[in-house]
Design a protein around this motif. Structure first.
Motif, PDB file in Angstrom:
ATOM      1  N   THR A  61       0.854  -1.180   0.000  1.00 37.71           N
ATOM      2  CA  THR A  61       0.000   0.000   0.000  1.00 37.71           C
ATOM      3  C   THR A  61       0.890   1.231   0.000  1.00 37.71           C
ATOM      4  OG1 THR A  61      -1.661  -1.209   1.267  1.00 37.71           O
ATOM      5  CG2 THR A  61      -1.891   1.184   1.183  1.00 37.71           C
ATOM      6  N   LEU A  62       0.720   2.070  -1.029  1.00 37.05           N
ATOM      7  CA  LEU A  62       1.538   3.277  -1.199  1.00 37.05           C
ATOM      8  C   LEU A  62       0.669   4.531  -1.149  1.00 37.05           C
ATOM      9  CD1 LEU A  62       3.713   2.068  -4.200  1.00 37.05           C
ATOM     10  CD2 LEU A  62       4.435   2.218  -1.825  1.00 37.05           C
ATOM     11  N   ARG A  63       1.279   5.652  -0.785  1.00 41.91           N
ATOM     12  CA  ARG A  63       0.574   6.939  -0.738  1.00 41.91           C
ATOM     13  C   ARG A  63       0.577   7.658  -2.090  1.00 41.91           C
ATOM     14  NH1 ARG A  63       4.113   7.061   3.612  1.00 41.91           N
ATOM     15  NH2 ARG A  63       3.113   6.563   5.563  1.00 41.91           N
ATOM     16  N   SER A  64       1.618   7.458  -2.873  1.00 46.32           N
ATOM     17  CA  SER A  64       1.830   8.223  -4.098  1.00 46.32           C
ATOM     18  C   SER A  64       1.290   7.502  -5.338  1.00 46.32           C
ATOM     19  CB  SER A  64       3.331   8.471  -4.277  1.00 46.32           C
ATOM     20  OG  SER A  64       3.605   8.957  -5.571  1.00 46.32           O
ATOM     21  N   PRO A  65       0.312   8.100  -6.037  1.00 45.15           N
ATOM     22  CA  PRO A  65      -0.218   7.472  -7.252  1.00 45.15           C
ATOM     23  C   PRO A  65       0.846   7.302  -8.346  1.00 45.15           C
ATOM     24  CG  PRO A  65      -1.696   9.204  -6.499  1.00 45.15           C
ATOM     25  CD  PRO A  65      -0.443   9.287  -5.671  1.00 45.15           C
ATOM     26  N   SER A  66       1.730   8.264  -8.514  1.00 46.49           N
ATOM     27  CA  SER A  66       2.748   8.144  -9.557  1.00 46.49           C
ATOM     28  C   SER A  66       3.745   7.035  -9.222  1.00 46.49           C
ATOM     29  CB  SER A  66       3.468   9.471  -9.777  1.00 46.49           C
ATOM     30  OG  SER A  66       4.142   9.874  -8.608  1.00 46.49           O
ATOM     31  N   LEU A  67       4.062   6.893  -7.957  1.00 47.38           N
ATOM     32  CA  LEU A  67       4.964   5.832  -7.535  1.00 47.38           C
ATOM     33  C   LEU A  67       4.302   4.464  -7.717  1.00 47.38           C
ATOM     34  CD1 LEU A  67       7.738   5.262  -6.437  1.00 47.38           C
ATOM     35  CD2 LEU A  67       6.831   5.527  -4.134  1.00 47.38           C
ATOM     36  N   LYS A  68       3.014   4.403  -7.444  1.00 44.71           N
ATOM     37  CA  LYS A  68       2.270   3.155  -7.677  1.00 44.71           C
ATOM     38  C   LYS A  68       2.416   2.732  -9.130  1.00 44.71           C
ATOM     39  CE  LYS A  68      -1.333   4.128  -4.327  1.00 44.71           C
ATOM     40  NZ  LYS A  68      -2.744   4.407  -4.119  1.00 44.71           N
ATOM     41  N   ASN A  69       2.254   3.691 -10.009  1.00 43.84           N
ATOM     42  CA  ASN A  69       2.362   3.434 -11.445  1.00 43.84           C
ATOM     43  C   ASN A  69       3.755   2.911 -11.800  1.00 43.84           C
ATOM     44  OD1 ASN A  69       0.815   3.395 -13.728  1.00 43.84           O
ATOM     45  ND2 ASN A  69       1.490   5.404 -14.421  1.00 43.84           N
ATOM     46  N   ASP A  70       4.785   3.557 -11.270  1.00 43.43           N
ATOM     47  CA  ASP A  70       6.163   3.134 -11.542  1.00 43.43           C
ATOM     48  C   ASP A  70       6.409   1.699 -11.074  1.00 43.43           C
ATOM     49  OD1 ASP A  70       6.702   5.609 -12.603  1.00 43.43           O
ATOM     50  OD2 ASP A  70       7.766   6.353 -10.822  1.00 43.43           O
ATOM     51  N   LEU A  71       5.947   1.388  -9.861  1.00 43.30           N
ATOM     52  CA  LEU A  71       6.177   0.053  -9.318  1.00 43.30           C
ATOM     53  C   LEU A  71       5.372  -1.015 -10.053  1.00 43.30           C
ATOM     54  CD1 LEU A  71       6.442   0.607  -5.464  1.00 43.30           C
ATOM     55  CD2 LEU A  71       8.257   0.503  -7.167  1.00 43.30           C
ATOM     56  N   MET A  72       4.217  -0.635 -10.582  1.00 40.58           N
ATOM     57  CA  MET A  72       3.409  -1.592 -11.342  1.00 40.58           C
ATOM     58  C   MET A  72       4.204  -2.142 -12.524  1.00 40.58           C
ATOM     59  SD  MET A  72       0.367  -2.018 -10.028  1.00 40.58           S
ATOM     60  CE  MET A  72      -0.745  -2.482 -11.329  1.00 40.58           C
ATOM     61  N   TYR A  73       4.972  -1.284 -13.173  1.00 44.01           N
ATOM     62  CA  TYR A  73       5.762  -1.695 -14.333  1.00 44.01           C
ATOM     63  C   TYR A  73       6.954  -2.572 -13.948  1.00 44.01           C
ATOM     64  CZ  TYR A  73       3.108   1.526 -17.201  1.00 44.01           C
ATOM     65  OH  TYR A  73       2.095   2.164 -17.861  1.00 44.01           O
ATOM     66  N   ASN A  74       7.347  -2.513 -12.680  1.00 46.14           N
ATOM     67  CA  ASN A  74       8.529  -3.253 -12.224  1.00 46.14           C
ATOM     68  C   ASN A  74       8.187  -4.398 -11.275  1.00 46.14           C
ATOM     69  OD1 ASN A  74      10.592  -1.646 -13.528  1.00 46.14           O
ATOM     70  ND2 ASN A  74       9.899  -0.009 -12.173  1.00 46.14           N
ATOM     71  N   ARG A  75       6.947  -4.863 -11.293  1.00 45.44           N
ATOM     72  CA  ARG A  75       6.518  -5.910 -10.363  1.00 45.44           C
ATOM     73  C   ARG A  75       7.378  -7.168 -10.442  1.00 45.44           C
ATOM     74  NH1 ARG A  75       0.140  -6.071 -11.273  1.00 45.44           N
ATOM     75  NH2 ARG A  75       0.906  -5.742 -13.358  1.00 45.44           N
ATOM     76  N   ARG A  76       7.640  -7.648 -11.643  1.00 46.11           N
ATOM     77  CA  ARG A  76       8.406  -8.893 -11.803  1.00 46.11           C
ATOM     78  C   ARG A  76       9.793  -8.744 -11.189  1.00 46.11           C
ATOM     79  NH1 ARG A  76       7.706 -13.466 -11.087  1.00 46.11           N
ATOM     80  NH2 ARG A  76       5.617 -12.962 -11.726  1.00 46.11           N
ATOM     81  N   GLN A  77      10.437  -7.621 -11.427  1.00 45.85           N
ATOM     82  CA  GLN A  77      11.767  -7.380 -10.882  1.00 45.85           C
ATOM     83  C   GLN A  77      11.726  -7.295  -9.347  1.00 45.85           C
ATOM     84  OE1 GLN A  77      13.657  -3.848 -12.334  1.00 45.85           O
ATOM     85  NE2 GLN A  77      15.519  -4.204 -11.182  1.00 45.85           N
TER      86      GLN A  77
END
Length: 97
Positions: A61-77
């Motif tokens: 659970t994150l506070r930052s929507p833009s950070l959520k987006n960034d991490l979504m792209y890097n889930r596998r890593q």
């Protein structure tokens, strides 16, 4: 001579399994939380509200929507790095909220 053990009901066996699994999840969560900053850095750590591991899925659970987006792209890593740090394949998936 083989000792006989008392028969256990399926319900009792399932309760024991869930108890052990929940304790194991709590131990993994603690190790992940302790290493989160070294794995993902200061910014992600500051914006992380909660980490929870349930049945092989790490809920972040994150506070930052833009950070959520960034991490979504890097889930596998992230899964690979967390599992490498744990020395186990404990995390199968990540849900980022």
């Amino acid at each position: 001579m083989i000792e006989r053990q008392e028969a256990k009901s399926i319900g009792e066996i399932l309760r024991q399994y869930l108890k052990v699994t929940q304790l194991e999840n709590l131990a993994w969560e603690e190790r992940i939380a302790q290493s989160w900053q070294s794995l993902l850095g200061d910014e992600v750590t500051r914006e992380t509200e909660r980490l929870r591991l349930e049945e092989g899925t790490l809920y972040v659970t994150l506070r930052s929507p833009s950070l959520k987006n960034d991490l979504m792209y890097n889930r596998r890593q992230i899964i690979e790095e967390v599992n490498r740090m744990l020395g186990s394949e404990a995390v199968k998936a990540i849900v980022i909220r």
